[in-house]
Scaffold this motif. Structure first.
Motif, PDB file in Angstrom:
ATOM      1  N   PHE A 227     -18.365  55.270 -33.040  1.00  0.00           N
ATOM      2  CA  PHE A 227     -18.359  54.021 -32.268  1.00  0.00           C
ATOM      3  C   PHE A 227     -18.916  54.366 -31.054  1.00  0.00           C
ATOM      4  O   PHE A 227     -19.733  53.279 -30.378  1.00  0.00           O
ATOM      5  N   GLU A 228     -18.912  55.525 -30.336  1.00  0.00           N
ATOM      6  CA  GLU A 228     -19.655  55.895 -29.069  1.00  0.00           C
ATOM      7  C   GLU A 228     -21.302  55.705 -29.490  1.00  0.00           C
ATOM      8  O   GLU A 228     -22.032  55.184 -28.741  1.00  0.00           O
ATOM      9  N   LEU A 230     -22.635  54.194 -31.913  1.00  0.00           N
ATOM     10  CA  LEU A 230     -22.982  52.704 -31.739  1.00  0.00           C
ATOM     11  C   LEU A 230     -23.465  51.825 -30.683  1.00  0.00           C
ATOM     12  O   LEU A 230     -24.232  51.248 -30.757  1.00  0.00           O
ATOM     13  N   LEU A 231     -22.300  52.222 -29.831  1.00  0.00           N
ATOM     14  CA  LEU A 231     -22.580  51.455 -28.333  1.00  0.00           C
ATOM     15  C   LEU A 231     -23.729  52.040 -27.687  1.00  0.00           C
ATOM     16  O   LEU A 231     -24.617  51.243 -27.102  1.00  0.00           O
ATOM     17  N   TRP A 233     -26.457  53.113 -29.373  1.00  0.00           N
ATOM     18  CA  TRP A 233     -27.380  52.304 -29.990  1.00  0.00           C
ATOM     19  C   TRP A 233     -27.731  50.974 -29.702  1.00  0.00           C
ATOM     20  O   TRP A 233     -28.839  50.432 -29.564  1.00  0.00           O
ATOM     21  N   TYR A 234     -26.648  50.420 -29.341  1.00  0.00           N
ATOM     22  CA  TYR A 234     -26.713  48.999 -29.075  1.00  0.00           C
ATOM     23  C   TYR A 234     -27.497  48.932 -27.937  1.00  0.00           C
ATOM     24  O   TYR A 234     -28.561  47.896 -27.396  1.00  0.00           O
ATOM     25  N   TRP A 235     -27.138  49.742 -26.744  1.00  0.00           N
ATOM     26  CA  TRP A 235     -27.850  49.620 -25.606  1.00  0.00           C
ATOM     27  C   TRP A 235     -29.654  49.917 -25.806  1.00  0.00           C
ATOM     28  O   TRP A 235     -30.288  49.346 -24.843  1.00  0.00           O
ATOM     29  N   LEU A 240     -26.790  42.192 -30.651  1.00  0.00           N
ATOM     30  CA  LEU A 240     -25.040  41.775 -30.481  1.00  0.00           C
ATOM     31  C   LEU A 240     -24.807  41.614 -32.029  1.00  0.00           C
ATOM     32  O   LEU A 240     -23.578  42.261 -32.324  1.00  0.00           O
ATOM     33  N   VAL A 243     -24.299  44.780 -33.878  1.00  0.00           N
ATOM     34  CA  VAL A 243     -23.260  45.621 -33.286  1.00  0.00           C
ATOM     35  C   VAL A 243     -21.925  45.023 -33.871  1.00  0.00           C
ATOM     36  O   VAL A 243     -21.357  45.770 -34.593  1.00  0.00           O
ATOM     37  N   GLY A 247     -19.776  47.293 -36.352  1.00  0.00           N
ATOM     38  CA  GLY A 247     -18.486  47.743 -35.711  1.00  0.00           C
ATOM     39  C   GLY A 247     -17.186  47.268 -36.394  1.00  0.00           C
ATOM     40  O   GLY A 247     -16.204  47.874 -36.737  1.00  0.00           O
TER      41      GLY A 247
END
Length: 273
Positions: A227-228, A230-231, A233-235, A240, A243, A247
């Motif tokens: 999950f970390e 993924l966040l 990678w989203y940044w 959205l 994600v 997620g």
């Protein structure tokens, strides 16, 4: 054979029965009823061109008859054609004819009909068109007509809404300048300082996680780390929607792994393992 002969006889009768014009006459008068010009029209030669002023009135009278018997008839269609040879504009004005074949047309320049085409300094060629189901059609060139030039029509209230508008030009702000590297380093250190404090406190207290790498806890820890990632990678790149999709996929195994980790932790605390 008899049927064919009857059709030929009918065709010959129709061809023989033609329409003619009797006593065609025009009169031009002023608005005070003063007669300005009046004459009989010839079907073989046009008269001198007619001229109407802004307030003049043209009256045209004639009778439609059969060429053979001279009996007045009422055609099925009777029109006056106003044609501008230079511009190609034309207007068709129906004419009312009585059952006896008599017709009268009046053109008042103070209230001209909508059938009059737009005019300039060129004359309008006026002709009479006759149409009938039982007679041969006929067309007579009557005269040339000068009328005042058409005025520019009044602007419609909504016309401005349909005009071509100027192109929209967007003005963008200049790109923001990056702050000096020293300022960026100071704020980066301020963001990372809580982590330094946390690591320092952990070194004093001592971190004991004896079962962190056990088969019951390790999957849950790995999924939290996913999950970390993924966040981050989203940044960096993801959108959205992506994600939320990734997620949602990670959430399913994380729920089961977390439930297993809680069950194993409870067993360890109860001294069963």
């Amino acid at each position: 054979m008899i049927w064919q002969f009857s059709w030929l006889l009918l065709a010959a009768t129709v061809r023989a029965a033609s329409l003619s014009l009797q006593s065609p006459r025009f009169t031009i008068s002023a608005s005070d009823a003063t007669q300005l010009r009046s004459d009989t029209l010839s079907l073989t030669r046009k008269p001198e061109p007619l001229t109407l002023g802004p307030t003049d009135i043209l009256k045209l009278t004639f009778q439609i008859t059969e060429s053979d018997e001279g009996k007045g008839v009422q055609p099925h269609q009777t029109f006056l054609r106003f044609y501008d040879k230079e511009s190609g504009e034309e207007g068709i004005q129906p004419v009312r004819v009585t059952p006896g074949g008599k017709a009268k047309f009046e053109l008042n320049m103070m209230r001209p009909p909508a059938s009059i085409p737009p005019t300039t300094h060129n004359p309008l060629e006026v002709s009479l068109i006759l149409g009938s189901f039982v007679h041969a059609p006929a067309q007579y060139d009557l005269f040339d007509l000068y009328i005042p030039a058409s005025q520019t029509p009044a602007e419609h209230p909504d016309e401005a809404s349909f005009r071509v508008l100027p192109a929209i030009k967007h003005t963008f702000r200049p790109e923001q300048k990056s702050p000096p590297q020293f300022i960026s380093a100071v704020f980066a250190a301020a963001v990372l300082s809580p982590w330094l404090v946390l690591i320092g406190l952990w070194s004093k207290v001592g971190v004991r996680v004896p079962n962190l790498f056990s088969l019951s806890i390790m999957p849950f820890t790995a999924l939290l780390g996913a999950f970390e990632v993924l966040l981050v990678w989203y940044w960096v790149d993801l959108k959205l929607g992506q994600v939320l999709l990734y997620g949602g996929i990670l959430a399913v195994p994380t729920v089961f792994a977390g439930k297993q980790a809680l069950y194993a932790t409870g067993e360890w605390r109860a001294g069963r393992k």
